[in-house]
Scaffold this motif. Structure first.
Motif, PDB file in Angstrom:
ATOM      1  N   THR A   3       0.851  -1.197   0.000  1.00 57.55           N
ATOM      2  CA  THR A   3       0.000   0.000   0.000  1.00 57.55           C
ATOM      3  C   THR A   3       0.885   1.245   0.000  1.00 57.55           C
ATOM      4  N   ILE A   4       0.273   2.365  -0.346  1.00 56.41           N
ATOM      5  CA  ILE A   4       1.035   3.630  -0.332  1.00 56.41           C
ATOM      6  C   ILE A   4       1.566   3.905   1.078  1.00 56.41           C
ATOM      7  N   PHE A   5       0.823   3.514   2.100  1.00 54.90           N
ATOM      8  CA  PHE A   5       1.292   3.770   3.468  1.00 54.90           C
ATOM      9  C   PHE A   5       2.478   2.861   3.815  1.00 54.90           C
ATOM     10  N   ARG A   7       4.659   1.928   1.702  1.00 50.63           N
ATOM     11  CA  ARG A   7       5.775   2.536   0.960  1.00 50.63           C
ATOM     12  C   ARG A   7       6.277   3.795   1.678  1.00 50.63           C
ATOM     13  N   ILE A   8       5.362   4.516   2.307  1.00 47.01           N
ATOM     14  CA  ILE A   8       5.766   5.677   3.124  1.00 47.01           C
ATOM     15  C   ILE A   8       6.589   5.186   4.324  1.00 47.01           C
ATOM     16  N   ILE A   9       6.096   4.168   4.999  1.00 46.29           N
ATOM     17  CA  ILE A   9       6.782   3.634   6.186  1.00 46.29           C
ATOM     18  C   ILE A   9       8.174   3.130   5.790  1.00 46.29           C
ATOM     19  N   ILE A  30      -1.485  14.693   3.833  1.00 45.75           N
ATOM     20  CA  ILE A  30      -1.049  15.615   2.779  1.00 45.75           C
ATOM     21  C   ILE A  30      -2.192  16.541   2.320  1.00 45.75           C
ATOM     22  N   ASN A  31      -3.417  16.174   2.650  1.00 44.36           N
ATOM     23  CA  ASN A  31      -4.594  17.012   2.337  1.00 44.36           C
ATOM     24  C   ASN A  31      -5.306  17.349   3.644  1.00 44.36           C
ATOM     25  N   PRO A  32      -4.685  18.190   4.471  1.00 45.07           N
ATOM     26  CA  PRO A  32      -5.201  18.356   5.829  1.00 45.07           C
ATOM     27  C   PRO A  32      -6.473  19.185   5.932  1.00 45.07           C
ATOM     28  N   THR A  38      -3.116  14.556  11.358  1.00 43.52           N
ATOM     29  CA  THR A  38      -2.104  13.482  11.354  1.00 43.52           C
ATOM     30  C   THR A  38      -2.764  12.133  11.126  1.00 43.52           C
ATOM     31  N   LEU A  39      -2.042  11.242  10.462  1.00 36.77           N
ATOM     32  CA  LEU A  39      -2.510   9.868  10.274  1.00 36.77           C
ATOM     33  C   LEU A  39      -1.650   8.936  11.119  1.00 36.77           C
ATOM     34  N   VAL A  40      -2.284   8.018  11.805  1.00 38.74           N
ATOM     35  CA  VAL A  40      -1.572   7.013  12.601  1.00 38.74           C
ATOM     36  C   VAL A  40      -1.825   5.656  11.947  1.00 38.74           C
ATOM     37  N   VAL A  84     -12.019   7.420  11.795  1.00 36.61           N
ATOM     38  CA  VAL A  84     -11.602   6.289  10.961  1.00 36.61           C
ATOM     39  C   VAL A  84     -12.497   6.259   9.726  1.00 36.61           C
ATOM     40  N   LEU A  85     -11.883   6.407   8.552  1.00 41.50           N
ATOM     41  CA  LEU A  85     -12.632   6.299   7.301  1.00 41.50           C
ATOM     42  C   LEU A  85     -12.108   5.086   6.528  1.00 41.50           C
ATOM     43  N   GLY A  86     -10.940   5.249   5.923  1.00 41.23           N
ATOM     44  CA  GLY A  86     -10.346   4.116   5.215  1.00 41.23           C
ATOM     45  C   GLY A  86     -10.973   3.842   3.867  1.00 41.23           C
ATOM     46  N   LEU A  87     -11.645   4.849   3.299  1.00 40.61           N
ATOM     47  CA  LEU A  87     -12.308   4.643   2.004  1.00 40.61           C
ATOM     48  C   LEU A  87     -11.342   4.802   0.841  1.00 40.61           C
ATOM     49  N   GLU A  88     -10.231   5.478   1.086  1.00 35.24           N
ATOM     50  CA  GLU A  88      -9.300   5.795  -0.001  1.00 35.24           C
ATOM     51  C   GLU A  88      -8.072   4.879   0.011  1.00 35.24           C
ATOM     52  N   VAL A  89      -7.513   4.673   1.186  1.00 36.78           N
ATOM     53  CA  VAL A  89      -6.282   3.867   1.283  1.00 36.78           C
ATOM     54  C   VAL A  89      -6.581   2.591   2.077  1.00 36.78           C
ATOM     55  N   PRO A  90      -6.376   1.416   1.455  1.00 36.61           N
ATOM     56  CA  PRO A  90      -6.725   0.151   2.121  1.00 36.61           C
ATOM     57  C   PRO A  90      -5.618  -0.323   3.075  1.00 36.61           C
ATOM     58  N   ILE A  94      -5.829   5.881  11.509  1.00 32.40           N
ATOM     59  CA  ILE A  94      -6.669   6.774  12.301  1.00 32.40           C
ATOM     60  C   ILE A  94      -6.300   8.205  11.938  1.00 32.40           C
ATOM     61  N   HIS A  95      -7.309   9.023  11.644  1.00 35.07           N
ATOM     62  CA  HIS A  95      -7.081  10.461  11.448  1.00 35.07           C
ATOM     63  C   HIS A  95      -7.152  11.151  12.811  1.00 35.07           C
ATOM     64  N   LEU A  96      -6.181  11.988  13.122  1.00 37.88           N
ATOM     65  CA  LEU A  96      -6.230  12.853  14.311  1.00 37.88           C
ATOM     66  C   LEU A  96      -6.336  14.285  13.809  1.00 37.88           C
TER      67      LEU A  96
HETATM   68  P1  AMP Z   1      -9.187   7.516   3.901  1.00 37.44           P
HETATM   69  O1  AMP Z   1      -8.617   6.203   3.391  1.00 37.44           O
HETATM   70  O2  AMP Z   1     -10.558   7.779   3.351  1.00 37.44           O
HETATM   71  O3  AMP Z   1      -9.143   7.593   5.415  1.00 37.44           O
HETATM   72  O4  AMP Z   1      -8.259   8.690   3.347  1.00 37.44           O
HETATM   73  C1  AMP Z   1      -6.868   8.538   3.211  1.00 37.44           C
HETATM   74  C2  AMP Z   1      -6.151   9.777   3.657  1.00 37.44           C
HETATM   75  O5  AMP Z   1      -4.776   9.598   3.355  1.00 37.44           O
HETATM   76  C3  AMP Z   1      -6.598  11.067   2.959  1.00 37.44           C
HETATM   77  O6  AMP Z   1      -6.941  12.038   3.932  1.00 37.44           O
HETATM   78  C4  AMP Z   1      -5.377  11.482   2.138  1.00 37.44           C
HETATM   79  O7  AMP Z   1      -5.201  12.874   2.072  1.00 37.44           O
HETATM   80  C5  AMP Z   1      -4.245  10.810   2.880  1.00 37.44           C
HETATM   81  N1  AMP Z   1      -3.101  10.497   2.039  1.00 37.44           N
HETATM   82  C6  AMP Z   1      -3.113   9.812   0.882  1.00 37.44           C
HETATM   83  N2  AMP Z   1      -1.867   9.717   0.375  1.00 37.44           N
HETATM   84  C7  AMP Z   1      -1.053  10.377   1.227  1.00 37.44           C
HETATM   85  C8  AMP Z   1       0.356  10.645   1.267  1.00 37.44           C
HETATM   86  N3  AMP Z   1       1.180  10.224   0.287  1.00 37.44           N
HETATM   87  N4  AMP Z   1       0.843  11.355   2.315  1.00 37.44           N
HETATM   88  C9  AMP Z   1       0.012  11.805   3.296  1.00 37.44           C
HETATM   89  N5  AMP Z   1      -1.316  11.570   3.322  1.00 37.44           N
HETATM   90  C10 AMP Z   1      -1.847  10.866   2.304  1.00 37.44           C
END
Ligand code: AMP
Length: 128
Positions: A3-5, A7-9, A30-32, A38-40, A84-90, A94-96
């Protein structure tokens, strides 16, 4: 595929790191919705938060708590929303989000557009 996360880690994709231990990684969204958003993330690649085992989930909340405390004093907000959403990144996360009213956690709102310098300053402040 990672996952992109993950790859970030792994450091393959840059991030504004806030905190890290052997099991979790925290970095600025990145889209605050607000400065300090912050994402945990657990380093273990699990899609759905509630598929984490109980001990990892408990540790993740305690890890998030330490960051939420810093976000609160950094931003002076009333509370730090834990979302907690998780609709975009699988990859469970947790969003803070610094919050003063309900509308501050409306994800349909336009996100802040911060410069790299602003992101770095926020991350540095939250690392302390
Ligand atoms: P969701 O999966 O719906 O909780 O949303 C995923 C969140 O990850 C969104 O708020 C994005 O802005 C964030 N996000 C996606 N890619 C990156 C990245 N490369 N760096 C930081 N945040 C990211």
């Amino acid at each position: 595929m990672a996952t992109i996360f993950s790859r970030i880690i792994a450091g393959e994709i840059p991030s504004y790191r806030v905190a890290e231990n052997e099991k979790f990684y925290a970095f600025l969204d990145i889209n605050p919705l607000a400065k300090g958003h912050t994402l945990v993330v657990p380093k273990q690649e699990v899609d759905y938060l509630y598929d984490l085992d109980d001990d990892t989930l408990k540790e993740m909340i305690v890890f998030a708590k330490s960051i939420a405390t810093k976000i609160k004093s950094f931003s002076g907000c009333k509370r730090v929303a834990t979302v907690v959403l998780g609709l975009e990144v699988p990859h469970a996360h947790i969003h803070l989000i610094p919050m003063n009213s309900e509308k501050d956690v409306d994800f349909s709102r336009e996100k802040l557009s911060l410069t790299p310098e602003e992101f770095s300053e926020i991350a540095t402040a939250l690392q302390k």
